[in-house]
Design a protein around this motif. Structure first.
Motif, short mmCIF file in Angstrom:
data_model
loop_
_atom_site.label_atom_id
_atom_site.label_comp_id
_atom_site.label_asym_id
_atom_site.label_seq_id
_atom_site.Cartn_x
_atom_site.Cartn_y
_atom_site.Cartn_z
N UNK A 181 0.85 -1.19 0.00
CA UNK A 181 0.00 0.00 0.00
C UNK A 181 0.88 1.24 0.00
N UNK A 182 0.72 2.07 -1.00
CA UNK A 182 1.45 3.34 -1.08
C UNK A 182 0.46 4.49 -1.03
N UNK A 183 0.67 5.39 -0.08
CA UNK A 183 -0.26 6.49 0.15
C UNK A 183 0.44 7.82 -0.05
N UNK A 184 -0.17 8.69 -0.83
CA UNK A 184 0.31 10.07 -0.94
C UNK A 184 -0.23 10.81 0.29
N UNK A 185 0.57 10.84 1.35
CA UNK A 185 0.08 11.24 2.66
C UNK A 185 -0.56 12.62 2.67
N UNK A 186 0.10 13.61 2.08
CA UNK A 186 -0.43 14.97 2.09
C UNK A 186 -1.77 15.04 1.37
#
Length: 315
Positions: A181-186
């Protein structure tokens, strides 16, 4: 079954609680990422609306089966199965049909988008069913406001933005035996902060409903949040959550939405405040419950309009 009875069974007038977050997420994707996929939009609309109608019908069916108090305004006039003398078997058939439509559209959407939709959609389906069904439904506990707010507010908005923006928000991939799982946090954080008015507005619809039904809920062994904390604290919480929703204007300003547009959104605090006072003075299903729905529509449609104008100005 006549269309009028069907619409009462699924309480079509309450579907704004899912359709408005859906539109807000869609407009956000258009504003933030300049992305829109009509096919994905249509499939999510069908799945979401069908599932929302199914869960409402399940809730009415479950209340019909489990009700201890079978007299009084709340039971005889607000449960469509009783009011229209519906055949319980026909109601079950409608519920199953709606669930099948929702699942089919959801699977097609997953095949066109990715595993993250399967995960979030499956989780949302599970919470939606458990909300009204099971040995201890979520709606009969002091957790209804939290679950309804987060899933119908944030999760719907996130999914409706994700089906257009995709990896610009997050990705979920299966590599052999490893799930990544890769999340673009901002970006995800911005979606969450933008969702605050929807989260709190939907939670307040549930809270208002439970405040109005306190006496009947006690008799029917529904131990909701107002039953636990009392009417006065529940009304205070109702008020605080509405005003807290305006904190997201800071986020919209950070995303460079025109200050004049933000003033228009802020102006909704005036009618919202009036509705809060009217509800607090007489919290009943007959006279003032609809004000909670009005406040939700006011606060969130204003944001949809603001983002729509801001998106148009960027093209």
């Amino acid at each position: 079954m006549a269309i009028t009875k069907f619409l009462k069974l699924v309480e079509i007038q309450t579907k704004a609680a899912s359709m408005i977050p859906f539109l807000l997420g869609t407009v956000y994707a258009l504003f933030r990422f300049h992305e829109f996929h009509a096919g994905h939009f249509a499939l999510m609309l069908i799945s979401l609306l069908s599932f929302d109608m199914a869960t409402t019908a399940i809730n009415n069916y479950y209340d019909y089966k489990k009700a201890t108090k079978k007299h009084g305004y709340g039971y005889e006039h607000h449960n469509a199965i009783v009011k229209y003398q519906m055949n319980p078997a026909a109601v079950l058939g409608i519920i199953i049909t709606l669930l099948l439509i929702a699942i089919l559209a959801g699977i097609l959407l997953f095949l066109q988008t990715g595993l993250l939709i399967l995960l979030l959609g499956g989780l949302s389906f599970a919470v939606g069913i458990l909300y009204s069904f099971g040995p201890i439904p979520i709606s009969r506990m002091p957790l209804g406001e939290i679950f309804s707010g987060l899933f119908m507010g944030f999760v719907i908005i996130f999914i409706s933005a994700y089906i257009h923006a995709g990896e610009k928000l997050a990705t979920l991939t299966l590599n052999g035996e490893t799930i990544v799982l890769q999340v673009q946090f901002v970006e995800v954080l911005l979606v969450f902060l933008l969702s605050i008015p929807a989260i709190l507005g939907i939670a307040n619809i549930m809270l208002a409903n439970n405040i109005c039904d306190m006496e009947d809920d006690i008799e029917n062994k529904r131990y909701t949040l107002p039953v636990y904390i009392g009417k006065a604290p529940a009304l205070m919480l109702f008020k605080i959550m509405y005003y807290a929703a305006y904190a997201d204007l800071i986020v919209l300003g950070f995303m460079k939405v025109n200050p004049l547009i933000l003033v228009l959104v802020l102006a909704t605090v005036i009618p919202v405040g009036k509705n809060i006072k009217r509800f607090a003075a007489q919290p009943t299903k007959q006279h003032t419950f609809g004000l909670a729905v009005q406040n939700f529509i006011l606060t969130n449609v204003a944001r949809i309009a603001a983002l729509s104008i801001a998106a148009w100005m960027t093209f």
